[in-house]
Design an enzyme around this catalytic site. Structure first.
Site, PDB file in Angstrom:
ATOM      1  CG  ASP A   1      23.971  50.948  36.544  1.00 40.30           C
ATOM      2  OD1 ASP A   1      23.446  50.369  35.575  1.00 40.30           O
ATOM      3  OD2 ASP A   1      24.798  51.861  36.399  1.00 40.30           O
ATOM      4  CB  THR A   2      24.800  45.124  36.362  1.00 40.13           C
ATOM      5  OG1 THR A   2      23.933  44.757  37.415  1.00 40.13           O
ATOM      6  CG2 THR A   2      25.816  44.004  36.147  1.00 40.13           C
TER       7      THR A   2
ATOM      8  CG  ASN B   1       9.513  49.927  32.967  1.00 39.63           C
ATOM      9  OD1 ASN B   1       8.673  49.693  33.841  1.00 39.63           O
ATOM     10  ND2 ASN B   1       9.658  51.114  32.418  1.00 39.63           N
TER      11      ASN B   1
HETATM   12  P1  IMP Z   1      21.933  46.616  33.793  1.00 43.73           P
HETATM   13  O1  IMP Z   1      22.412  47.676  34.730  1.00 43.73           O
HETATM   14  O2  IMP Z   1      21.389  45.409  34.514  1.00 43.73           O
HETATM   15  O3  IMP Z   1      20.971  47.149  32.758  1.00 43.73           O
HETATM   16  O4  IMP Z   1      23.212  46.091  32.999  1.00 43.73           O
HETATM   17  C1  IMP Z   1      23.994  46.948  32.152  1.00 43.73           C
HETATM   18  C2  IMP Z   1      24.700  46.115  31.110  1.00 43.73           C
HETATM   19  O5  IMP Z   1      25.648  45.247  31.744  1.00 43.73           O
HETATM   20  C3  IMP Z   1      23.796  45.190  30.312  1.00 43.73           C
HETATM   21  O6  IMP Z   1      23.252  45.857  29.197  1.00 43.73           O
HETATM   22  C4  IMP Z   1      24.759  44.087  29.902  1.00 43.73           C
HETATM   23  O7  IMP Z   1      25.522  44.484  28.776  1.00 43.73           O
HETATM   24  C5  IMP Z   1      25.692  43.987  31.091  1.00 43.73           C
HETATM   25  N1  IMP Z   1      25.199  42.954  32.039  1.00 43.73           N
HETATM   26  C6  IMP Z   1      24.528  43.166  33.193  1.00 43.73           C
HETATM   27  N2  IMP Z   1      24.258  42.003  33.815  1.00 43.73           N
HETATM   28  C7  IMP Z   1      24.765  41.035  33.026  1.00 43.73           C
HETATM   29  C8  IMP Z   1      24.791  39.614  33.132  1.00 43.73           C
HETATM   30  O8  IMP Z   1      24.273  38.991  34.071  1.00 43.73           O
HETATM   31  N3  IMP Z   1      25.402  38.966  32.122  1.00 43.73           N
HETATM   32  C9  IMP Z   1      25.982  39.606  31.069  1.00 43.73           C
HETATM   33  N4  IMP Z   1      25.974  40.916  30.911  1.00 43.73           N
HETATM   34  C10 IMP Z   1      25.369  41.636  31.892  1.00 43.73           C
END
Ligand code: IMP
Length: 200
Positions: free
Chosen positions: A68-69, A8
């Site tokens: 996922d990151t 989302n």
């Molecule tokens: P998501 O899977 O993209 O929601 O990322 C999970 C978490 O990883 C986020 O809530 C951030 O804390 C961190 N994160 C992901 N991408 C980035 C980035 O490009 N810069 C900094 N933190 C990131």
């Protein structure tokens, strides 16, 4: 070609739609009216991304991808990794998360880390994974106000500024997410080419 991006996050959606162009129609979870929270309780980025894409694909039978990151710090054995969003608690507070990292790395010389994005794509029921990595160092304090998450403490190798000191365009040229997206887009374009050749 119709695709669901199991997110989302409007920024992520726009980032990918811009690269894909009008031949691909991207739908977010909002667009398809999916309201429930998909649990992210796996121990790996791959597990969480695949759970999200599989859950949506099984319900809607439309090709779906999810991402996922995590920030993976070498000296902390890959922490915060899959727990990046909620490292300092379920409030998902970025400042508290960064403070926890800075405290754990206080006085530590080896500060190498990487951001890693995993995209899981389910195409006609088949699961494919794409990965994007950017390596760098965790600084001793926060620098810059742009971006989000851990950006103020992460300095990619080859640069003298953190992600939070870069413009969005600059960050998007080298980021983990951009690298994973490029691989997905390349794959999608190949699919499209094959289907055009098949028709002729
Ligand atoms: P998501 O899977 O993209 O929601 O990322 C999970 C978490 O990883 C986020 O809530 C951030 O804390 C961190 N994160 C992901 N991408 C980035 C980035 O490009 N810069 C900094 N933190 C990131």
């Amino acid at each position: 070609m119709k695709l669901i991006f199991a997110t989302n996050n409007k920024n992520k959606l726009k980032e990918i739609q811009d690269v894909l162009g009008p031949d691909f129609q991207l739908f977010s979870l909002d667009d398809i009216g999916y309201q429930s929270e998909i649990p992210e309780n796996h121990k790996t980025l791959e597990g969480n991304a695949t759970e999200k894409s599989r859950c949506i694909y099984l319900k809607y039978k439309i090709d779906t991808f999810a991402d996922d990151t995590g920030l993976e710090i070498d000296v902390l054995n890959g922490e915060p990794g899959v727990f990046s969003a909620r490292y300092a608690g379920k409030e998902k507070n970025s400042n508290a998360n960064m403070d926890k990292v800075l405290k754990k790395l206080h006085g530590v010389r080896n500060r190498s880390a990487q951001f890693r994005t995993v995209i899981s794509f389910i195409y006609r029921g088949k699961e494919i994974l794409f990965e994007g990595i950017v390596k760098g160092n965790i600084l001793e304090r926060k620098h810059g106000n742009s971006g989000f998450g851990y950006d103020p403490i992460f300095q990619p190798y080859g640069f003298k500024k953190t992600f939070a000191e870069m413009s969005l365009e600059e960050k998007n040229r080298i980021s983990h997410r951009a690298k994973a997206i490029k691989k997905l887009v390349h794959y999608l374009v190949q699919i499209q080419l094959k289907s055009v050749m098949h028709k002729n």
